[in-house]
Design an enzyme around this catalytic site. Structure first.
Site, PDB file in Angstrom:
ATOM      1  CE  LYS A  14      -2.246  -1.105   3.742  1.00 48.49           C
ATOM      2  NZ  LYS A  14      -1.658  -2.409   4.080  1.00 48.49           N
ATOM      3  NE  ARG A  89      -5.527  -0.144   9.374  1.00 50.20           N
ATOM      4  CZ  ARG A  89      -4.332  -0.421   9.798  1.00 50.20           C
ATOM      5  NH1 ARG A  89      -4.170  -1.125  10.892  1.00 50.20           N
ATOM      6  NH2 ARG A  89      -3.287  -0.009   9.134  1.00 50.20           N
ATOM      7  NE  ARG A 128       6.883  -2.638   6.497  1.00 48.06           N
ATOM      8  CZ  ARG A 128       5.569  -2.620   6.357  1.00 48.06           C
ATOM      9  NH1 ARG A 128       5.019  -2.098   5.272  1.00 48.06           N
ATOM     10  NH2 ARG A 128       4.779  -3.125   7.282  1.00 48.06           N
ATOM     11  NE  ARG A 134       6.187   0.337   9.773  1.00 46.24           N
ATOM     12  CZ  ARG A 134       5.235   0.341   8.849  1.00 46.24           C
ATOM     13  NH1 ARG A 134       5.454   0.884   7.666  1.00 46.24           N
ATOM     14  NH2 ARG A 134       4.073  -0.211   9.091  1.00 46.24           N
ATOM     15  NE  ARG A 145       0.912  -4.090  11.562  1.00 40.62           N
ATOM     16  CZ  ARG A 145       1.758  -3.886  10.559  1.00 40.62           C
ATOM     17  NH1 ARG A 145       2.959  -4.429  10.572  1.00 40.62           N
ATOM     18  NH2 ARG A 145       1.418  -3.135   9.544  1.00 40.62           N
TER      19      ARG A 145
END
Length: 191
Positions: A14, A89, A128, A134, A145
């Site tokens: 995204k 969401r 990532r 992160r 998640r």
């Protein structure tokens, strides 16, 4: 004004595709994840609340998310349109977004669903995590998640499908090939 929602599980691409959409179509980008991270890094009161919620791998409550989003839209009165990344969401969030936009004379024009399987998602987020570090990409939180997405967030799609606004895009492949398919969907929707 053209407004779109980019939809997909964590690691679907995204953010990557949003950057390309913004560059080509000059839409203002509203990423709830970026808003949350900004509040967290600035150690605001909201940031402290959001930090704990995200650390637990849960979704931020609708009321908090919607308030931040409305503020962000209001700060961009001259935008050609918006790309909503990571929002809505939940169905109540989708309904609140529609009501808010309708009050301003706007609507969601298109919902892009990036379709990516769980194996690819896991690989992408692992990569990532090596680069960005992160906290929400940590392996233990990632499972939560992804579960949140497939148990709750996925149920937003029928809301938009009933409005004939969803275009499914294969999110696996070369970034530019995926973007070409996205561009075709946007161009068709704008026509």
């Amino acid at each position: 004004m053209f407004n779109l929602v980019i939809f997909g599980p964590p690691g679907a691409g995204k953010g990557t595709q949003s950057e390309k959409i913004i560059e080509k179509y000059q839409l203002a980008h509203i990423s709830t994840g970026d808003m949350f991270r900004m509040h967290i890094s600035n150690d605001t009161e909201l940031g402290q609340k959001v930090k704990q919620i995200l650390a637990d791998g849960l979704l931020v409550p609708d009321s908090v998310t919607i308030e931040m989003l409305e503020d962000e839209v209001s700060r961009n009165p001259d935008a050609k349109g918006f790309i909503f990344d990571g929002f809505p969401r939940t169905v109540p969030q989708a309904e609140a977004l529609d009501a808010f936009l309708k009050g301003k004379g706007y609507k969601i024009d298109l919902v892009l669903q990036l379709d990516v399987n769980q194996e690819v998602i896991t690989e992408r987020i692992a990569e990532r995590q090596k680069i960005s570090g992160r906290a929400d990409d940590d392996a233990s939180k990632l499972i939560k998640r992804i579960d949140e997405y497939f148990s709750k967030t996925i149920h937003v799609l029928p809301y938009y499908q009933n409005q004939d606004k969803v275009v499914k895009i294969n999110g696996i492949g070369k970034i530019n090939d995926i973007f070409e398919n996205i561009s075709n969907a946007i161009d068709t929707s704008m026509a």
